[in-house]
Motif scaffolding. Structure first.
Motif, PDB file in Angstrom:
ATOM      1  N   ILE A 102       0.819  -1.218   0.000  1.00  0.00           N
ATOM      2  CA  ILE A 102       0.000   0.000   0.000  1.00  0.00           C
ATOM      3  C   ILE A 102       0.850   1.264   0.000  1.00  0.00           C
ATOM      4  N   ALA A 103       2.135   1.127  -0.339  1.00  0.00           N
ATOM      5  CA  ALA A 103       3.015   2.289  -0.341  1.00  0.00           C
ATOM      6  C   ALA A 103       2.510   3.381  -1.284  1.00  0.00           C
ATOM      7  N   LYS A 104       1.870   2.963  -2.382  1.00  0.00           N
ATOM      8  CA  LYS A 104       1.362   3.935  -3.359  1.00  0.00           C
ATOM      9  C   LYS A 104      -0.153   3.902  -3.472  1.00  0.00           C
ATOM     10  N   GLN A 105      -0.804   3.134  -2.620  1.00  0.00           N
ATOM     11  CA  GLN A 105      -2.261   3.016  -2.675  1.00  0.00           C
ATOM     12  C   GLN A 105      -2.890   3.731  -1.481  1.00  0.00           C
ATOM     13  N   TYR A 106      -4.098   4.218  -1.680  1.00  0.00           N
ATOM     14  CA  TYR A 106      -4.814   4.908  -0.609  1.00  0.00           C
ATOM     15  C   TYR A 106      -5.904   3.996  -0.064  1.00  0.00           C
TER      16      TYR A 106
END
Length: 366
Positions: A102-106
């Motif tokens: 989830i480093a780039k997911q919201y």
């Protein structure tokens, strides 16, 4: 990032992140001569500590507090000196890899997007600074705040979880801290009910919200002010600052909008000592922003944990549609461990107002 301090005379600054080496707080403005022990602080932290049952996150943190400054040690009895009290709690069980996906997911329902929209960067590892892990420092500060007001006792209980609620006729404060009670419920009959209900939620990879009630006894009349420094205003602000809290009410709260003036009024008679005896406490111990001497009662609503295993629709940093499923160790009902946090915030707010009152009118409230 600014805004890491709350309080006016009794001021608390917290620092640290969920997956950093440590977190802690600095308590400034505590009067000299307040006596406590390290065990007093540790006892409160142990009540909030994760990993104590299957119903909370399995992150294994001992939450051992180190008191670094602001006290004199007389054979284990700590005495405040009036200087800043610094306390440190090390993080020892971080698993940052759980958050790689989830480093780039919201995460929908989480602060991921709002945080990054404001700062342009976010620590995806457990929420970083915005993680509920930060509240351990508040609980440590609250352990000291409890000793500021002579005779004050602050207690909390979980009164509902999702669609399940307690029976107030069964209220037993002594049961809240029982070793066989993993929910901070004051109603013994709800333990199996909550257990079965939350087991189903947990096994489904979901989460559920809760309502917590905090009661402060022994608070003198006269704390607070009629505008801009209302006691209930600062209690509500402190409770709303807790992660996942979406609503606060004082006393009868929103129910007051559904009854008449006759029903809502807290009638009075004169007691044998000449002081007023209230016949009810719909106001929750505060009128016009000032304490009445009755028990102060506040409740707050905690939303379901946003980090769940059930896939939810969202977007990533590049604007792509994604389905988010959060791995890691999370509370299926974050409201359970919110009980000692709520107690700490109420204790800090009342301690601050006690010192402000003493500074304004002199002496102490009776």
């Amino acid at each position: 990032m600014s805004h890491n301090t709350f309080g006016h005379l009794f001021r608390v600054t917290t620092w640290g992140e969920s997956h950093g080496p440590a977190l802690g707080c600095v308590v400034d403005g505590c009067p000299p001569g307040i006596r406590f022990t390290r065990e007093d602080v540790q006892r409160e932290l142990d009540r909030r500590r994760p990993g104590q049952s299957r119903f909370v996150t399995q992150r294994r943190e001992p939450d051992e507090v180190k008191i670094l400054s602001g006290v004199l040690d007389e054979d284990g009895q700590l005495i405040t000196t009036g200087t800043p009290i610094s306390m440190l709690i090390e993080n020892v069980d971080q698993r940052s890899k759980d958050y790689g996906d989830i480093a780039k997911q919201y995460r929908p329902g989480h602060a991921d997007y709002a945080y990054e929209a404001k700062y342009g960067i976010r620590d995806h590892r457990g929420g970083g600074r915005s993680s509920a892990r930060e509240t351990a420092a508040r609980v440590a500060a609250g352990a000291i705040a409890r000793r500021i007001v002579p005779g004050m006792v602050v207690r909390g209980a979980l009164v509902s979880m999702g669609e399940k609620s307690i029976d107030r006729a069964n209220w037993n404060w002594n049961f809240v801290g029982d070793a066989e009670n993993p929910f901070f419920t004051p109603d013994p009959a709800t333990v199996p009910v909550f257990a079965d209900y939350l087991d189903g939620i947990r096994k489904a990879g979901s989460s559920v919200g809760a309502v917590i009630e905090i009661v402060a006894e022994g608070v003198p009349a006269g704390l607070g002010a009629p505008i801009y420094a209302k006691l209930d205003q600062d209690i509500a602000s402190g409770l709303m600052s807790i992660n996942a809290v979406k609503g606060v009410e004082i006393g009868n709260g929103f129910e007051a909008a559904r009854i008449t003036g006759e029903q809502n009024a807290d009638e009075m008679r004169s007691g044998n000592d000449g002081k007023p005896v209230f016949l009810s406490n719909n106001a929750g111990g505060i009128l016009g922003g000032i304490s009445t001497g009755q028990d102060i009662v506040a409740r707050f609503a905690v939303k379901p944990t946003s980090s769940i295993l059930t896939p939810r629709r969202s977007i990533d940093r590049d604007g792509n549609d994604v389905d988010v499923m959060t791995k890691g160790r999370h509370d299926p009902c974050v409201g359970i461990r919110a009980v000692p946090i709520g107690e700490a915030m109420v204790a800090c707010a009342i301690a601050d107002h006690y010192l402000r009152h003493r500074g304004q009118v002199g002496g102490s409230s009776e």
